[in-house]
Write a protein that holds these residues in place. Structure first.
Motif, short mmCIF file in Angstrom:
data_model
loop_
_atom_site.label_atom_id
_atom_site.label_comp_id
_atom_site.label_asym_id
_atom_site.label_seq_id
_atom_site.Cartn_x
_atom_site.Cartn_y
_atom_site.Cartn_z
N ILE A 1 -21.75 33.37 29.38
CA ILE A 1 -20.68 34.30 29.77
C ILE A 1 -21.20 35.73 29.81
N GLY A 2 -22.12 36.04 28.90
CA GLY A 2 -22.70 37.37 28.88
C GLY A 2 -21.95 38.35 28.01
N LEU A 3 -21.29 37.84 26.96
CA LEU A 3 -20.56 38.70 26.03
C LEU A 3 -21.02 38.43 24.60
N PRO A 4 -21.03 39.47 23.75
CA PRO A 4 -21.35 39.25 22.33
C PRO A 4 -20.33 38.32 21.69
N LEU A 5 -20.79 37.54 20.71
CA LEU A 5 -19.93 36.59 20.02
C LEU A 5 -19.83 36.97 18.55
N LYS A 6 -18.59 37.08 18.06
CA LYS A 6 -18.35 37.33 16.64
C LYS A 6 -17.73 36.07 16.05
N ILE A 7 -18.43 35.47 15.10
CA ILE A 7 -17.96 34.23 14.48
C ILE A 7 -17.28 34.55 13.15
N LEU A 8 -16.07 34.04 12.98
CA LEU A 8 -15.33 34.21 11.73
C LEU A 8 -15.44 32.91 10.93
N GLN A 9 -16.00 32.99 9.75
CA GLN A 9 -16.17 31.83 8.89
C GLN A 9 -14.87 31.58 8.11
N ILE A 10 -14.23 30.44 8.41
CA ILE A 10 -12.95 30.09 7.79
C ILE A 10 -13.11 28.84 6.93
N PRO A 11 -12.68 28.87 5.66
CA PRO A 11 -12.76 27.65 4.84
C PRO A 11 -11.89 26.54 5.44
N GLU A 12 -12.27 25.29 5.16
CA GLU A 12 -11.43 24.19 5.62
C GLU A 12 -10.11 24.21 4.84
N MET A 13 -8.99 23.98 5.56
CA MET A 13 -7.65 23.99 4.96
C MET A 13 -7.41 25.27 4.15
N PRO A 14 -7.58 26.44 4.75
CA PRO A 14 -7.41 27.69 4.00
C PRO A 14 -5.94 27.97 3.72
N THR A 15 -5.68 28.74 2.68
CA THR A 15 -4.33 29.24 2.48
C THR A 15 -4.06 30.28 3.56
N MET A 16 -2.81 30.53 3.82
CA MET A 16 -2.44 31.54 4.82
C MET A 16 -3.01 32.90 4.43
N GLU A 17 -3.01 33.20 3.13
CA GLU A 17 -3.52 34.48 2.66
C GLU A 17 -5.01 34.62 2.97
N VAL A 18 -5.77 33.56 2.72
CA VAL A 18 -7.21 33.60 2.99
C VAL A 18 -7.47 33.77 4.48
N TYR A 19 -6.76 32.99 5.29
CA TYR A 19 -6.94 33.06 6.74
C TYR A 19 -6.63 34.47 7.26
N GLU A 20 -5.51 35.02 6.82
CA GLU A 20 -5.12 36.34 7.31
C GLU A 20 -6.06 37.43 6.82
N ASN A 21 -6.60 37.27 5.61
CA ASN A 21 -7.55 38.27 5.10
C ASN A 21 -8.83 38.29 5.93
N VAL A 22 -9.32 37.10 6.30
CA VAL A 22 -10.53 37.03 7.13
C VAL A 22 -10.28 37.69 8.48
N MET A 23 -9.13 37.38 9.09
CA MET A 23 -8.81 37.93 10.40
C MET A 23 -8.64 39.45 10.33
N THR A 24 -7.93 39.91 9.31
CA THR A 24 -7.67 41.35 9.17
C THR A 24 -8.97 42.13 8.98
N GLU A 25 -9.85 41.60 8.14
CA GLU A 25 -11.13 42.27 7.91
C GLU A 25 -11.93 42.38 9.22
N ALA A 26 -11.95 41.29 9.98
CA ALA A 26 -12.71 41.29 11.24
C ALA A 26 -12.10 42.26 12.24
N LEU A 27 -10.78 42.27 12.35
CA LEU A 27 -10.12 43.15 13.31
C LEU A 27 -10.28 44.62 12.93
N ASN A 28 -10.26 44.91 11.65
CA ASN A 28 -10.46 46.30 11.22
C ASN A 28 -11.86 46.79 11.57
N GLU A 29 -12.85 45.90 11.46
CA GLU A 29 -14.22 46.27 11.85
C GLU A 29 -14.28 46.56 13.34
#
Length: 257
Positions: free
Chosen positions: A72-100
């Motif tokens: 595709i020719g675009l940089p890829l940012k991979i978010l490492q998510i635990p299997e069966m994460p709690t909603m809090e864990v999932y949202e924390n990973v996403m929020t941290e990535a989006l803030n960056e």
């Protein structure tokens, strides 16, 4: 001709990330959004199962995901998510990535969602908390129309996961074509928008070259229902009482060297 008089009429494109699932809806949404002069895609973002190093729900290996991004020719940012994460864990990973990404000037987030109102509202509510806006290039376009457009444009995609609630093992590993569409039961959306199936797109107009792979083994997996005391905050929560009574068939894809 560009002149000083019309300078103020020229808008600067909004920088956006693209939520890339590796499947067909992402591919078609990316195809459409790159034609929008008001949006400039800066990178692809994909969540990956931290334990198995595969695209969440799709089960696609990371090296194939990386091959897609390269083509595709675009940089890829991979978010490492635990299997069966709690909603809090999932949202924390996403929020941290989006803030960056926000620090890099990105303000918009593009999705391939089509008609799930609750999912769109959830995404927009979460984005609003950090000052992002959601963009949905496929929103409310009839899925029958979308799948025909996808095929006509020359995209090629393979079924990598099916939910046995809707489809049996025979559907996994198939290429989406007219025969596949004709074989779908009446209760299955042709784009799998309700989670009936997931795909890996390996060729089409967003790629500079096809992704070369071979089909591996087909495996069955059933997810364990979260324990009652933990179920209220699981990111995989569902209102369907019997959701965990059904398993999934996965088709493993192996990148050719």
């Amino acid at each position: 001709m560009f002149t000083i008089e019309n300078y103020n009429d020229v808008s600067t494109p909004k920088k956006a990330l693209f939520n890339w699932s590796s499947g067909k809806d992402s591919a078609l949404a990316l195809y459409k959004i790159v034609q929008n002069p008001d949006i400039e895609i800066e990178c692809l973002v994909t969540s990956v199962n931290q334990e198995f190093q595969r695209v969440s729900m799709h089960g696609v290996r990371v090296d194939l995901l990386q091959a897609q991004a390269k083509s595709i020719g675009l940089p890829l940012k991979i978010l490492q998510i635990p299997e069966m994460p709690t909603m809090e864990v999932y949202e924390n990973v996403m929020t941290e990535a989006l803030n960056e990404l926000k620090d890099e000037g990105i303000t918009h987030s593009v999705f391939g969602d089509i008609f799930l109102e609750d999912l769109r509202k959830y995404r927009e509510d979460q984005l609003a908390k950090i000052g992002f806006q959601g963009v949905f290039p496929l929103w409310k376009i009839p899925t029958n129309q979308l799948i025909q457009e996808f095929i006509t444009l020359g995209f090629k995609t393979i079924i990598v996961c099916v939910n046995e609630r809707y489809l049996d093992k025979s559907f996994v590993g198939r290429i989406i074509d007219q025969n596949f569409i004709n074989d779908l039961p009446d209760n299955v959306d042709v784009c799998g928008e309700n989670g009936e199936f997931h795909t890996f797109t390996f060729d089409g107009p967003v790629f500079s070259e096809p992704i070369d792979f071979e089909v591996g083994e087909i495996v069955y997996r059933k997810y364990e229902k979260p324990k009652e005391q933990d179920s209220s905050n699981k990111a995989c929560d569902t209102d369907t009482n019997d959701a965990f009574d059904f398993g999934f068939w996965y088709c493993d894809l192996i990148k050719k060297k």
